[in-house]
Design a protein around this motif. Structure first.
Motif, PDB file in Angstrom:
ATOM      1  N   GLN A  92      41.761  29.101   6.990  1.00 49.87           N
ATOM      2  CA  GLN A  92      41.160  30.217   7.718  1.00 49.87           C
ATOM      3  C   GLN A  92      42.133  31.390   7.827  1.00 49.87           C
ATOM      4  O   GLN A  92      41.723  32.552   7.743  1.00 49.87           O
ATOM      5  CB  GLN A  92      40.741  29.758   9.119  1.00 49.87           C
ATOM      6  CG  GLN A  92      39.513  28.877   9.142  1.00 49.87           C
ATOM      7  CD  GLN A  92      38.255  29.634   8.781  1.00 49.87           C
ATOM      8  OE1 GLN A  92      38.053  30.754   9.224  1.00 49.87           O
ATOM      9  NE2 GLN A  92      37.408  29.024   7.972  1.00 49.87           N
ATOM     10  N   TYR A  93      43.400  31.086   8.023  1.00 48.45           N
ATOM     11  CA  TYR A  93      44.408  32.149   8.119  1.00 48.45           C
ATOM     12  C   TYR A  93      44.474  32.951   6.826  1.00 48.45           C
ATOM     13  O   TYR A  93      44.422  34.189   6.836  1.00 48.45           O
ATOM     14  CB  TYR A  93      45.766  31.537   8.452  1.00 48.45           C
ATOM     15  CG  TYR A  93      46.915  32.528   8.388  1.00 48.45           C
ATOM     16  CD1 TYR A  93      46.984  33.609   9.275  1.00 48.45           C
ATOM     17  CD2 TYR A  93      47.926  32.395   7.449  1.00 48.45           C
ATOM     18  CE1 TYR A  93      48.027  34.518   9.220  1.00 48.45           C
ATOM     19  CE2 TYR A  93      48.977  33.293   7.389  1.00 48.45           C
ATOM     20  CZ  TYR A  93      49.020  34.356   8.272  1.00 48.45           C
ATOM     21  OH  TYR A  93      50.053  35.262   8.205  1.00 48.45           O
ATOM     22  N   ARG A  94      44.559  32.250   5.707  1.00 49.76           N
ATOM     23  CA  ARG A  94      44.670  32.966   4.437  1.00 49.76           C
ATOM     24  C   ARG A  94      43.372  33.689   4.061  1.00 49.76           C
ATOM     25  O   ARG A  94      43.390  34.817   3.573  1.00 49.76           O
ATOM     26  CB  ARG A  94      45.098  31.993   3.330  1.00 49.76           C
ATOM     27  CG  ARG A  94      46.613  31.763   3.280  1.00 49.76           C
ATOM     28  CD  ARG A  94      46.995  30.922   2.090  1.00 49.76           C
ATOM     29  NE  ARG A  94      46.679  29.534   2.331  1.00 49.76           N
ATOM     30  CZ  ARG A  94      47.563  28.625   2.755  1.00 49.76           C
ATOM     31  NH1 ARG A  94      48.813  28.993   2.992  1.00 49.76           N
ATOM     32  NH2 ARG A  94      47.216  27.381   2.945  1.00 49.76           N
ATOM     33  N   ALA A  95      42.248  33.029   4.304  1.00 53.46           N
ATOM     34  CA  ALA A  95      40.962  33.624   3.920  1.00 53.46           C
ATOM     35  C   ALA A  95      40.649  34.881   4.728  1.00 53.46           C
ATOM     36  O   ALA A  95      40.070  35.837   4.215  1.00 53.46           O
ATOM     37  CB  ALA A  95      39.841  32.600   4.097  1.00 53.46           C
ATOM     38  N   GLY A  96      41.043  34.889   5.994  1.00 52.44           N
ATOM     39  CA  GLY A  96      40.700  36.008   6.862  1.00 52.44           C
ATOM     40  C   GLY A  96      41.795  37.041   7.012  1.00 52.44           C
ATOM     41  O   GLY A  96      41.629  38.000   7.785  1.00 52.44           O
ATOM     42  N   PHE A  97      42.899  36.877   6.301  1.00 47.81           N
ATOM     43  CA  PHE A  97      44.047  37.749   6.526  1.00 47.81           C
ATOM     44  C   PHE A  97      43.744  39.196   6.146  1.00 47.81           C
ATOM     45  O   PHE A  97      43.194  39.479   5.078  1.00 47.81           O
ATOM     46  CB  PHE A  97      45.255  37.259   5.725  1.00 47.81           C
ATOM     47  CG  PHE A  97      46.518  38.026   6.014  1.00 47.81           C
ATOM     48  CD1 PHE A  97      47.332  37.671   7.077  1.00 47.81           C
ATOM     49  CD2 PHE A  97      46.870  39.128   5.246  1.00 47.81           C
ATOM     50  CE1 PHE A  97      48.485  38.384   7.365  1.00 47.81           C
ATOM     51  CE2 PHE A  97      48.021  39.849   5.524  1.00 47.81           C
ATOM     52  CZ  PHE A  97      48.828  39.472   6.588  1.00 47.81           C
ATOM     53  N   VAL A  98      44.134  40.094   7.031  1.00 44.53           N
ATOM     54  CA  VAL A  98      43.992  41.527   6.812  1.00 44.53           C
ATOM     55  C   VAL A  98      45.378  42.158   6.900  1.00 44.53           C
ATOM     56  O   VAL A  98      46.078  41.995   7.909  1.00 44.53           O
ATOM     57  CB  VAL A  98      43.064  42.170   7.862  1.00 44.53           C
ATOM     58  CG1 VAL A  98      42.970  43.677   7.637  1.00 44.53           C
ATOM     59  CG2 VAL A  98      41.684  41.531   7.825  1.00 44.53           C
ATOM     60  N   GLY A  99      45.781  42.860   5.872  1.00 47.18           N
ATOM     61  CA  GLY A  99      47.081  43.521   5.909  1.00 47.18           C
ATOM     62  C   GLY A  99      47.104  44.646   6.932  1.00 47.18           C
ATOM     63  O   GLY A  99      46.206  45.478   6.954  1.00 47.18           O
ATOM     64  N   THR A 100      48.103  44.642   7.793  1.00 43.82           N
ATOM     65  CA  THR A 100      48.247  45.662   8.826  1.00 43.82           C
ATOM     66  C   THR A 100      49.711  46.084   8.895  1.00 43.82           C
ATOM     67  O   THR A 100      50.592  45.404   8.346  1.00 43.82           O
ATOM     68  CB  THR A 100      47.825  45.130  10.209  1.00 43.82           C
ATOM     69  OG1 THR A 100      48.800  44.174  10.663  1.00 43.82           O
ATOM     70  CG2 THR A 100      46.440  44.496  10.173  1.00 43.82           C
ATOM     71  N   PRO A 101      50.002  47.169   9.595  1.00 38.53           N
ATOM     72  CA  PRO A 101      51.408  47.564   9.761  1.00 38.53           C
ATOM     73  C   PRO A 101      52.208  46.618  10.650  1.00 38.53           C
ATOM     74  O   PRO A 101      53.425  46.787  10.792  1.00 38.53           O
ATOM     75  CB  PRO A 101      51.305  48.951  10.421  1.00 38.53           C
ATOM     76  CG  PRO A 101      49.914  49.415  10.176  1.00 38.53           C
ATOM     77  CD  PRO A 101      49.081  48.184  10.145  1.00 38.53           C
ATOM     78  N   PHE A 102      51.534  45.626  11.233  1.00 38.75           N
ATOM     79  CA  PHE A 102      52.213  44.731  12.171  1.00 38.75           C
ATOM     80  C   PHE A 102      52.949  43.583  11.481  1.00 38.75           C
ATOM     81  O   PHE A 102      53.719  42.867  12.117  1.00 38.75           O
ATOM     82  CB  PHE A 102      51.214  44.144  13.165  1.00 38.75           C
ATOM     83  CG  PHE A 102      50.377  45.173  13.876  1.00 38.75           C
ATOM     84  CD1 PHE A 102      50.941  46.371  14.278  1.00 38.75           C
ATOM     85  CD2 PHE A 102      49.045  44.943  14.136  1.00 38.75           C
ATOM     86  CE1 PHE A 102      50.181  47.337  14.936  1.00 38.75           C
ATOM     87  CE2 PHE A 102      48.275  45.893  14.788  1.00 38.75           C
ATOM     88  CZ  PHE A 102      48.834  47.092  15.189  1.00 38.75           C
ATOM     89  N   GLY A 103      52.688  43.387  10.208  1.00 40.59           N
ATOM     90  CA  GLY A 103      53.314  42.283   9.481  1.00 40.59           C
ATOM     91  C   GLY A 103      53.815  42.738   8.126  1.00 40.59           C
ATOM     92  O   GLY A 103      53.994  43.924   7.859  1.00 40.59           O
TER      93      GLY A 103
END
Length: 351
Positions: free
Chosen positions: A216-227
């Protein structure tokens, strides 16, 4: 563990880290436990561990690490390279502003080496109430909003017009801490994915959910400036190692005794745990068998490599975080040395 994830052909060395609980030995003192916890940072750096995190356990007899911040501050002064952080700050007991301000101070002390690991947990109704400043209203479960608020402070990401937009905790600080979310559920994995931050799954807490949470973590991951812009998952395991298979297995008994007989006491020795546990509990497997990850994993270097290499490949993780409950200083040092050699010899899939 299900089908293996498709990963890039390029691989790199497995990263390995440790979460330090500062266990209190029977008849021992909290002072001695804290000294061992700080010595563990020096040892971990020498053994090549990537990071050491300190836990937050309130009003416990068995753990001396009630607040990770003083230990982080002391550990960065004793080390040069290793990342130091919290595993975890229990955000449900603190304000986001306070947590961020303290970790920005730590970042000022050790730029580029501080991790802010965030989680939540109950210390029991009485302690939970004692930790609260406002006792006149019912507690609200606003954990996702609190995590977002921490990120807003760390990255100055509050939108224009937000009441906290004028606050700047990053002023004159060289960089910011890495923010990680710790959890043991699919819900926590989804939150980390939505926020675009690193995720640590506690497989020793809920082994059966490991695959689903990481998927679920990988499938739903959204790139953001926080990571970092890409999924970063750490697998946390309870690992015990020794040169002898039987001894390695017995090193898991203290953790089993705590689960069976209650946690409000010093961490039992192996001999004490043996006396408390029934034969079935002592014999319960400590090795990974197919898709089944036991709460405690143990073995010699050879046995652990045979278990861990296919596990990390199937789960697609590039870092393993080690927890143990070994009070004997020599046995714990040897265990962490063996674990470091095993994990350092595994080529991890590129994430």
């Amino acid at each position: 563990m299900g089908e293996e994830h498709a990963v890039a052909a390029e691989t790199g060395p497995m990263r390995y880290s440790v979460v330090e609980l500062a266990p209190v030995a029977p008849g021992g003192t909290r002072t001695a436990a804290l000294r061992r916890a700080l010595a563990a940072a020096v040892e971990a750096e020498q053994l090549g561990y990537d990071r050491i995190w300190y836990a937050e356990h309130h009003h416990t007899v068995g753990y001396a690490s009630a607040d990770p911040v003083p230990l982080i501050a002391a550990a960065v002064g004793r080390t040069d390279r290793i990342r130091v952080g919290s595993g975890a700050v229990l955000l449900n007991h603190h304000s986001a502003f306070t947590v961020t301000e303290r970790f920005m101070m730590l970042q000022s002390m050790a730029p580029g080496r501080v991790d802010l690991g965030i989680g939540r947990s109950s210390a029991g109704p009485v302690v939970d109430q004692a930790l609260r400043r406002d006792r006149g209203s019912r507690p609200v479960d606003d954990f996702p909003a609190q995590v977002q608020e921490v990120l807003g402070h760390v990255h100055r990401a509050f939108p224009q017009g937000h009441r906290f937009a004028t606050l700047d905790l990053t002023r004159a600080v060289d960089g910011v801490p890495e923010v990680w979310l710790l959890g043991s559920s699919v819900a926590s994995a989804r939150l980390a994915a939505r926020l675009g931050i690193g995720y640590v799954f506690g497989a020793h807490i809920d082994p059966a959910t490991t695959q689903a949470a990481l998927d679920q973590y990988r499938a739903g991951f959204v790139g953001t400036p926080f990571g970092s812009g890409a999924p970063r998952a750490i697998l946390a395991l309870h690992l015990a190692a020794a040169d002898d298979e039987d001894l390695a297995h017995r090193l898991t008994w203290p953790a089993r005794a705590l689960r069976a007989g209650g946690r409000d006491r010093p961490i039992p020795t192996v001999a004490q745990a043996a006396a408390e546990l029934g034969s079935d509990e002592r014999a319960r497997p400590s090795s990974i068998r197919g898709p089944v990850i036991p709460p405690q994993v143990a073995g010699t270097a050879e046995a652990l490599r045979e278990q861990l290499e296919p596990l990390v490949r199937a789960l697609g993780v590039t870092e393993v975080m080690v927890q143990d409950m070994i009070n004997d200083v020599e046995l714990r040092s040897r265990s962490r040395e063996i674990v470091a050699k095993v994990l350092g010899s595994i080529d991890a899939p590129a994430s």
